[in-house]
Design an enzyme around this catalytic site. Structure first.
Site, short mmCIF file in Angstrom:
data_model
loop_
_atom_site.label_atom_id
_atom_site.label_comp_id
_atom_site.label_asym_id
_atom_site.label_seq_id
_atom_site.Cartn_x
_atom_site.Cartn_y
_atom_site.Cartn_z
N LYS A 175 0.86 -1.19 0.00
CA LYS A 175 0.00 0.00 0.00
C LYS A 175 0.90 1.24 0.00
CE LYS A 175 -1.54 2.88 2.93
NZ LYS A 175 -1.53 4.15 2.20
N GLU A 178 -1.04 7.47 -0.07
CA GLU A 178 -2.10 8.03 -0.94
C GLU A 178 -1.70 9.39 -1.50
OE1 GLU A 178 -2.12 7.45 2.22
OE2 GLU A 178 -3.30 8.89 3.39
N SER A 228 5.47 8.22 10.02
CA SER A 228 5.72 9.06 11.20
C SER A 228 5.67 8.20 12.48
CB SER A 228 4.66 10.16 11.27
OG SER A 228 3.39 9.56 11.36
N CYS A 283 13.59 11.28 6.36
CA CYS A 283 13.84 10.84 7.73
C CYS A 283 15.31 11.00 8.02
CB CYS A 283 13.40 9.40 7.93
SG CYS A 283 14.45 8.26 7.08
N GLU A 384 9.47 17.04 15.08
CA GLU A 384 9.86 16.80 13.69
C GLU A 384 9.10 17.80 12.81
OE1 GLU A 384 8.64 13.11 11.68
OE2 GLU A 384 10.60 13.07 10.72
#
Ligand code: NAD
Length: 484
Positions: A175, A178, A228, A283, A384
């Protein structure tokens, strides 16, 4: 204008999702929608799990070297279609085209590394563990694995897992995010061309419903997640409840320490890439720049002079160094952090808020931003941000910079610039993050080393790629054997 609707790839066929809901996919440089992606359903996941489960027995029996031959063909096809994949990636994600090429290269390197299955998947054996008794452990594939991916590396991240899962005999459901589903859509066209056996590798588009269906499905044996930290923690907990294997990689707050004896001229190119590459949406982006001792004024001056030269624009333009952020909502979030930094009393040295890019006035751009005199407790230094915002936290000595690194909520990566081997050794020995750069910026481990952090940056124990990944995708069956 009618937008194209993306499809799923299940059981070797392109097919429609059964949902009525769709998300818009944007070109972030133009701020315009370019496609619709289905918000997939548990029925889509069911269909994919059925196909992958049925394919498992035959794929498992396919000899490892024969499985690897699919990857050799895939590598060749990826090389042939390298530029097209990079272009789709930049169009939907926004990063500079040269970075997109680097990302596709890293994706291919995982395919290359996984072809070493005939040595990497070997088990081990010991004769005479007791009189006349031998013991061996061989690695067996487990079943159907799922992967849930983030938006910032649409090509590479799923391939930290996919080729290893397949080559070790499992079947797979991906997946994508999106926000950037088109890149894997393009990549799965290549998978379709190669002609894996039906059901061995599947693509299901969607968001939370698809994720939850994967997490709850009894037909899925394990999940590889990257995203995340709050989502990574949720995935880890859910997989614990449902008894699945899990590797769950989360967010970051990476610190770059610059010692007084560092060679700043040599460091500047990798400093700029670390902080502003992918508009700070890695990241492995630098987030805090920490001068150690009396280099601070010199570093701030040189770094901000260099940051001012950064060319911001549409990533498809070869001259662009830094593209847009992924969405309008994310741009507003990053601008919110800049406003918070000002309110908290940090000194704004370079302000990227009001940038306008000629011809792309609706794009989601934020320019290079620098705050000096940030204190460790400010939001700028703790959360972050995931944008081109650099927080300079001045530190006095090695103890202070190590304390700064180890007191963040995250422990993904860190880097030191120094002329001293002893300082570099002390830093890498004492800091908690588990990906360390020395005079190289926040650098990414290549496919043959493991990728992943510690603390809240990674839940689970086996990281992405490297040699260990074969442990994640296999069960070591131990046979203890005596013959009369
Ligand atoms: P995200 O957590 O919002 O989304 C990641 C995936 O999880 C997406 O596919 C999304 O559909 C799904 N998701 C999001 N929220 C969910 C929820 N509540 N329930 C179920 N599924 C959910 O992350 P993102 O914004 O796409 O990616 C950026 C983040 O990923 C950053 O924090 C970055 O540091 C991190 N990241 C980490 C690494 C690493 O190696 N540690 C690598 C790349 C990105």
């Amino acid at each position: 204008m009618t937008l194209p609707i993306l499809q799923n790839f299940i059981d070797g066929e392109w097919c429609e999702s059964n949902t009525g809901n769709h998300f818009e996919v944007f070109d972030p440089a133009k701020g315009q929608p370019i496609a619709l992606v289905p918000d997939g359903t548990s029925a889509d996941v069911d269909a994919a799990v059925r196909a992958a489960s049925e394919a498992f027995a035959g794929w498992r029996e396919t000899p490892p070297l024969s499985r690897a031959r699919y990857l050799f063909r895939l590598k060749e096809a990826f090389e042939d279609q390298f530029d097209e994949i990079a272009e789709v990636l930049t169009t939907e994600q926004g990063k500079a085209i040269d970075e997109a090429r680097g990302e596709v290269r890293r994706m291919i390197e995982n395919v290359e590394h996984a072809t070493g299955v005939t040595t990497l998947m070997c088990g081990y054996t010991l004769e005479d563990i007791a009189k006349n008794i031998d013991c061996y452990g061989h690695r067996q594939p487990i079943g159907v694995f799922g992967c849930i991916a983030p938006y910032n590396f649409p090509a590479m991240v799923p391939w930290w897992f996919l080729p290893y899962a397949l080559v070790s005999g499992n079947t797979f459901i991906l997946k994508p995010s999106e926000q950037v589903p088109m890149t894997q859509g393009r990549i799965f066209e290549v998978i379709d061309e190669i002609g894996f056996p039906e059901g061995v590798v599947n693509l299901v588009n969607g968001s939370r419903d698809v994720v939850n269906a994967l997490l709850n499905h009894p037909g899925i044996s394990g999940i590889s997640f990257v995203g995340s930290s709050p989502t990574a923690r949720y995935i880890y907990q859910k997989c614990g409840e449902t008894g699945k294997r899990v590797q769950s990689l989360g967010g970051a707050k990476n610190i770059v320490a610059v010692m007084a004896d560092a060679n700043l001229e040599a460091a500047m190119p990798s400093l700029l890439t670390s902080f502003y590459g992918c508009a700070g949406q890695r990241c492995l982006s630098g987030s805090i720049l920490a001068p150690v001792g009396d280099i601070a004024d010199r570093l701030v001056a040189q770094f901000s002079d260099a940051a001012k030269t950064i060319r911001v624009g549409n990533g498809l333009d070869e001259q662009t160094f830094m593209g847009p952020l992924i969405s309008g909502a994310h741009r507003d979030r990053v601008v919110g952090y800049i406003e918070r930094g000002i309110a908290e009393g940090a000194e704004l040295v370079l302000d990227g808020r009001d940038i306008s890019v000629d011809g792309y006035e609706d794009g989601f751009f934020v320019g290079p931003t620098i705050f000096d005199k940030v204190s460790p407790d400010m939001a700028l230094a703790s959360e972050e941000i995931f944008g081109p915002v650099v927080s300079i936290v001045r530190t006095a000595d090695m103890d202070e910079v190590v304390e700064l690194v180890n007191s963040r909520d995250y422990a993904n990566a860190a880097c030191i610039y120094t002329g001293s081997g002893a300082a570099a050794r002390e830093f890498k020995y004492r800091v908690l993050p588990s990906m360390i750069g020395v005079n190289i910026g926040i650098a990414a481990p290549m496919s043959f080393f493991p990728f992943g952090g510690a603390g809240n940056s990674m839940f689970g124990d086996i990281k992405g790629h490297g040699q260990e990944i074969f442990q994640f995708f296999t069960d070591t069956k131990v046979v203890i054997e005596r013959w009369f």
